[in-house]
Design a protein around this motif. Structure first.
Motif, PDB file in Angstrom:
ATOM      1  N   UNK A  71       0.785  -1.068   0.046  1.00  0.00           N
ATOM      2  CA  UNK A  71      -0.172   0.042   0.029  1.00  0.00           C
ATOM      3  C   UNK A  71       0.764   1.319   0.085  1.00  0.00           C
ATOM      4  N   UNK A  72       1.718   1.509   1.038  1.00  0.00           N
ATOM      5  CA  UNK A  72       2.878   2.555   1.083  1.00  0.00           C
ATOM      6  C   UNK A  72       3.690   2.902  -0.226  1.00  0.00           C
ATOM      7  N   UNK A  73       4.271   1.572  -0.801  1.00  0.00           N
ATOM      8  CA  UNK A  73       5.038   1.677  -1.827  1.00  0.00           C
ATOM      9  C   UNK A  73       4.558   1.749  -3.202  1.00  0.00           C
ATOM     10  N   UNK A  74       3.301   1.294  -3.411  1.00  0.00           N
ATOM     11  CA  UNK A  74       2.819   0.980  -4.885  1.00  0.00           C
ATOM     12  C   UNK A  74       1.288   1.564  -5.116  1.00  0.00           C
ATOM     13  N   UNK A  75       0.779   1.986  -3.963  1.00  0.00           N
ATOM     14  CA  UNK A  75      -0.670   2.575  -3.972  1.00  0.00           C
ATOM     15  C   UNK A  75      -0.829   3.978  -3.484  1.00  0.00           C
ATOM     16  N   UNK A  76      -0.383   4.351  -2.187  1.00  0.00           N
ATOM     17  CA  UNK A  76      -0.807   5.266  -1.601  1.00  0.00           C
ATOM     18  C   UNK A  76      -0.279   6.580  -2.522  1.00  0.00           C
ATOM     19  N   UNK A  77       0.910   6.616  -2.948  1.00  0.00           N
ATOM     20  CA  UNK A  77       1.785   7.572  -3.889  1.00  0.00           C
ATOM     21  C   UNK A  77       0.635   7.904  -5.003  1.00  0.00           C
ATOM     22  N   UNK A  78      -0.469   7.150  -5.422  1.00  0.00           N
ATOM     23  CA  UNK A  78      -1.045   7.450  -6.468  1.00  0.00           C
ATOM     24  C   UNK A  78      -2.538   7.927  -6.182  1.00  0.00           C
ATOM     25  N   UNK A  79      -2.858   8.096  -4.942  1.00  0.00           N
ATOM     26  CA  UNK A  79      -4.131   8.399  -4.311  1.00  0.00           C
ATOM     27  C   UNK A  79      -4.118   9.707  -3.823  1.00  0.00           C
ATOM     28  N   UNK A  80      -5.286  10.486  -4.037  1.00  0.00           N
ATOM     29  CA  UNK A  80      -5.554  11.794  -3.379  1.00  0.00           C
ATOM     30  C   UNK A  80      -5.251  11.716  -1.987  1.00  0.00           C
ATOM     31  N   UNK A  81      -4.942  12.815  -1.302  1.00  0.00           N
ATOM     32  CA  UNK A  81      -4.918  12.816   0.197  1.00  0.00           C
ATOM     33  C   UNK A  81      -5.982  12.499   0.865  1.00  0.00           C
ATOM     34  N   UNK A  82      -7.423  12.543   0.446  1.00  0.00           N
ATOM     35  CA  UNK A  82      -8.612  12.161   1.034  1.00  0.00           C
ATOM     36  C   UNK A  82      -8.728  10.668   0.897  1.00  0.00           C
ATOM     37  N   UNK A  83      -8.442  10.065  -0.068  1.00  0.00           N
ATOM     38  CA  UNK A  83      -8.193   8.549  -0.178  1.00  0.00           C
ATOM     39  C   UNK A  83      -7.169   7.922   0.830  1.00  0.00           C
ATOM     40  N   UNK A  84      -6.153   8.670   0.825  1.00  0.00           N
ATOM     41  CA  UNK A  84      -5.026   7.868   1.836  1.00  0.00           C
ATOM     42  C   UNK A  84      -5.339   8.073   3.080  1.00  0.00           C
ATOM     43  N   UNK A  85      -6.016   9.337   3.626  1.00  0.00           N
ATOM     44  CA  UNK A  85      -6.656   9.491   4.616  1.00  0.00           C
ATOM     45  C   UNK A  85      -7.812   8.478   5.053  1.00  0.00           C
ATOM     46  N   UNK A  86      -8.450   8.110   4.281  1.00  0.00           N
ATOM     47  CA  UNK A  86      -9.671   7.118   4.314  1.00  0.00           C
ATOM     48  C   UNK A  86      -9.252   5.828   4.572  1.00  0.00           C
TER      49      UNK A  86
END
Length: 261
Positions: free
Chosen positions: A238-253
């Motif tokens: 999640x941290x390496x492959x996914x989170x960087x492509x998500x908007x801040x609200x989706x990361x926080x979600x």
């Protein structure tokens, strides 16, 4: 286009997070087959754009719900009625054969060999090994099979209120089929079983290929306590492959404790 595909389902943004990590784990495993996501209106527009960017193909589907509160209460999971939506996977007739993976699974090692198995192939359920667990299964898309499953569900329901009960009733001959229909446990390992049989884990753990985070607690529920190496691996992806492509609200979600479905 490959005639084979990995298929999963996202009915809301929480399971979409799981689907994104699952897809990333499949790519890390160097799979040579397509990734296909089924999604519903419960997935937000911003999350859908992320799904479309990582999955090769996508299909919007309608919610199918068992509406079987009595049987769902028996297993303590009133949320699982919506899992009937999984039946839409049989409508993907553009493929010759598929492997369905629940969005709460994680691929640890390349598992392309699953496509050598016939329909219907699945691993035993740890709760009742004469039944299969429907989190991972091999199937052959067919409109006819889809219609028969829907008709069967309408007429007979599901003994547990969810897709697993329905599929076990429909494919009731699974336990007596030859061994090619019975997937080894390494393709659907639940973390709880690891800790209850540590000797087996010590002997066979290196062979595990797919982890299934079965039950209420999911790895995207970041406020949960540490629960072992595979939870950590999920969060690493999640941290390496996914989170960087998500908007801040989706990361926080993804880092908030939320209800399921």
């Amino acid at each position: 286009m490959s005639k084979f595909a990995w298929v999963t389902l996202a009915t809301n943004d929480r399971y979409a997070l799981g689907a994104l990590v699952l897809a990333a784990s499949l790519r890390r495993s160097n799979t040579k087959y397509s990734l296909h996501i089924l999604y519903t209106d419960g997935v937000s527009a911003s999350m859908k754009s992320q799904l479309f960017s990582i999955f090769n193909n996508s299909t919007k589907v309608n919610i199918l719900d068992s509406n079987d509160s009595q049987n769902l209460a028996l297993i303590g999971r009133p949320d699982l009625g919506i899992t009937f939506t999984k039946l839409h996977c049989w409508r993907l007739i553009e493929y010759e054969k598929c492997v369905f993976l629940d969005a709460d699974t994680l691929v640890i090692q390349n598992s392309n060999e699953l496509f050598q198995h016939p329909e219907f192939a699945a691993a035993p359920d740890i709760g009742w090994p004469d039944l299969f667990n429907s989190g991972v299964f091999v199937f052959v898309p067919s409109k006819e099979t889809y219609q028969k499953l829907v008709e069967f569900g309408t007429q007979h329901g599901s003994f547990d209120g969810g897709d697993q009960g329905l599929l076990n009733q429909y494919f009731s001959s699974w336990r007596t089929m030859n061994e090619s229909h019975r997937l080894p446990f390494i393709y659907n390992v639940t973390p709880g079983s690891i800790y209850s049989y540590k000797a087996a884990w010590q002997l066979f753990g290196s062979q595990v290929k797919i982890i299934h985070f079965l039950g209420n607690s999911k790895p995207w529920n970041f406020q949960d306590p540490q629960q072992g190496q595979h939870w950590e691996y999920w969060r690493q992806i999640f941290d390496e492959d996914v989170a960087g492509n998500l908007s801040k609200d989706l990361v926080n979600f993804g880092q908030r404790k939320v209800d399921y479905f």
